[in-house]
Design a protein around this motif. Structure first.
Motif, PDB file in Angstrom:
ATOM      1  N   ALA A  64       0.995  -1.196  -0.079  1.00 43.98           N
ATOM      2  CA  ALA A  64      -0.054  -0.158   0.068  1.00 43.98           C
ATOM      3  C   ALA A  64       0.731   1.218   0.063  1.00 43.98           C
ATOM      4  CB  ALA A  64      -0.832   0.043   1.351  1.00 43.98           C
ATOM      5  N   GLU A  65       2.038   1.119   0.708  1.00 44.59           N
ATOM      6  CA  GLU A  65       2.922   2.464   0.849  1.00 44.59           C
ATOM      7  C   GLU A  65       3.692   2.539  -0.615  1.00 44.59           C
ATOM      8  OE1 GLU A  65       6.597   4.053   3.405  1.00 44.59           O
ATOM      9  OE2 GLU A  65       5.861   1.990   3.601  1.00 44.59           O
ATOM     10  N   VAL A  66       3.886   1.386  -1.130  1.00 46.22           N
ATOM     11  CA  VAL A  66       4.512   1.338  -2.553  1.00 46.22           C
ATOM     12  C   VAL A  66       3.805   2.181  -3.533  1.00 46.22           C
ATOM     13  CG1 VAL A  66       5.128   0.177  -4.647  1.00 46.22           C
ATOM     14  CG2 VAL A  66       5.855  -0.638  -2.610  1.00 46.22           C
ATOM     15  N   GLN A  67       2.359   1.853  -3.356  1.00 44.92           N
ATOM     16  CA  GLN A  67       1.305   2.645  -4.648  1.00 44.92           C
ATOM     17  C   GLN A  67       1.100   3.964  -4.207  1.00 44.92           C
ATOM     18  OE1 GLN A  67      -1.998  -0.356  -4.261  1.00 44.92           O
ATOM     19  NE2 GLN A  67      -0.762  -2.016  -4.705  1.00 44.92           N
ATOM     20  N   ASP A  68       1.049   4.221  -2.728  1.00 47.72           N
ATOM     21  CA  ASP A  68       1.121   5.543  -2.408  1.00 47.72           C
ATOM     22  C   ASP A  68       1.706   5.879  -1.002  1.00 47.72           C
ATOM     23  OD1 ASP A  68       0.319   8.144  -1.532  1.00 47.72           O
ATOM     24  OD2 ASP A  68      -1.731   7.654  -1.269  1.00 47.72           O
ATOM     25  N   PRO A  69       2.944   6.584  -1.258  1.00 46.41           N
ATOM     26  CA  PRO A  69       4.008   6.893  -0.188  1.00 46.41           C
ATOM     27  C   PRO A  69       3.330   7.435   1.221  1.00 46.41           C
ATOM     28  CG  PRO A  69       5.040   7.445  -2.135  1.00 46.41           C
ATOM     29  CD  PRO A  69       3.679   7.107  -2.544  1.00 46.41           C
ATOM     30  N   ASP A  70       2.015   7.980   1.077  1.00 42.31           N
ATOM     31  CA  ASP A  70       1.382   8.478   2.051  1.00 42.31           C
ATOM     32  C   ASP A  70       1.026   7.608   3.079  1.00 42.31           C
ATOM     33  OD1 ASP A  70       0.445  11.136   3.370  1.00 42.31           O
ATOM     34  OD2 ASP A  70      -1.709  10.386   2.921  1.00 42.31           O
ATOM     35  N   ASN A  71       1.006   6.424   2.606  1.00 42.07           N
ATOM     36  CA  ASN A  71       0.373   5.277   3.539  1.00 42.07           C
ATOM     37  C   ASN A  71       1.767   4.731   4.201  1.00 42.07           C
ATOM     38  OD1 ASN A  71      -2.361   5.269   2.737  1.00 42.07           O
ATOM     39  ND2 ASN A  71      -1.754   3.930   0.830  1.00 42.07           N
ATOM     40  N   GLY A  72       2.690   5.324   4.703  1.00 41.34           N
ATOM     41  CA  GLY A  72       3.724   5.140   5.585  1.00 41.34           C
ATOM     42  C   GLY A  72       3.888   4.799   6.697  1.00 41.34           C
TER      43      GLY A  72
END
Length: 265
Positions: free
Chosen positions: A213-221
């Protein structure tokens, strides 16, 4: 030029646990999530079998018997079975430890170097700044940053430096490209290559992201609580953006702490 590299297997060596909100800052749940530690088995046409990291092993338990290393086991309790050791899984593929010619270490955190002692004849490759940093830390500071002295000993004795910025890549052109991904640790790197079997471009991104999920959207870090365990949060953010950009370009990103089943293709 045809690729010489094939991804043979993803090895799940056990797991630790953490609350869901630690992995993804947008999650508010206290639900416990399993965090696997994966190692990757490659085959090079000319060089033979190559391991990327070695995950957990019973040596982790040996390394964390006494303080201050015991704190590591408390904070990240490890669950693994003997059949999950890299050695046991390699034997399922008909491969002996002596068949592994090279071990490439993305970085030196304990969940990536646990089984090194089993590969006494293998060449170990590591970024020198990572080893220098790990060795300079002492006592509780070393443990807090994810390094265990006992597990570092094979690297200290046999590790050979590799240059992340090598313009032709590791082992020559059209082989393994080293991708600088510092932040989670002092000098972590990923490995990018064209998979011979699937013709898919792959990036082994180690701990540059904690979830797909973080790869797809770094805001999900990860949550701020996790920042204290990292070498540099700003560098981590820079690295995850780089990984995200590769993902956007169609590169298959494989992470060290996402489930094997969700990443195999």
């Amino acid at each position: 030029m045809p690729s010489k590299i094939k991804l043979v297997a993803i090895l799940d060596t056990g797991f630790t646990i953490a609350p869901s909100f630690v992995i993804n800052r947008h999650h508010k749940s206290l639900k416990i999530k399993k965090i696997p530690a994966l190692a990757f088995l490659l085959h090079h046409d000319d060089l033979g079998y190559i391991m990327v990291d070695t995950g957990y092993s019973k040596e982790f338990l040996t390394a964390t018997q006494h303080f201050p290393a015991r704190f590591y086991r408390w904070v990240t309790p490890v669950k693994m079975q003997e059949k999950q050791s890299v050695i046991a899984q390699l034997k399922e593929h008909g491969i002996e430890p002596t068949d592994i010619k090279i071990i490439i270490l993305s970085h030196l955190h304990a969940d990536h170097v646990g089984d090194l002692r089993a590969f006494s004849q293998s060449q170990i490759l590591i970024e020198p700044a990572e080893l220098d940093y790990a060795q300079k830390l002492k006592g509780t500071t070393q443990v807090r940053h994810g390094y265990l002295k006992y597990l570092l000993e094979p690297v200290t004795k046999r590790g050979e430096a590799i240059q992340v910025a090598a313009p032709t890549g590791l082992f020559g052109p059209d082989s393994l490209e080293l991708v600088e991904l510092s932040g989670h640790s002092r000098a972590m790197f990923g490995l990018k290559f064209q998979d011979q079997q699937s013709n898919q471009e792959i990036l082994l991104a180690a701990d540059a992201a904690w979830s797909q999920a973080e790869v797809q959207d770094p805001d999900n870090g990860p949550a701020k609580l996790a920042h204290m365990m990292m070498y540099s949060w700003p560098l981590y953010q820079k690295s995850i953006q780089k990984v995200h950009d590769y993902h956007q370009q169609g590169v298959k990103v494989l992470l060290a702490h996402e489930s094997r089943e969700s990443q195999w293709f």
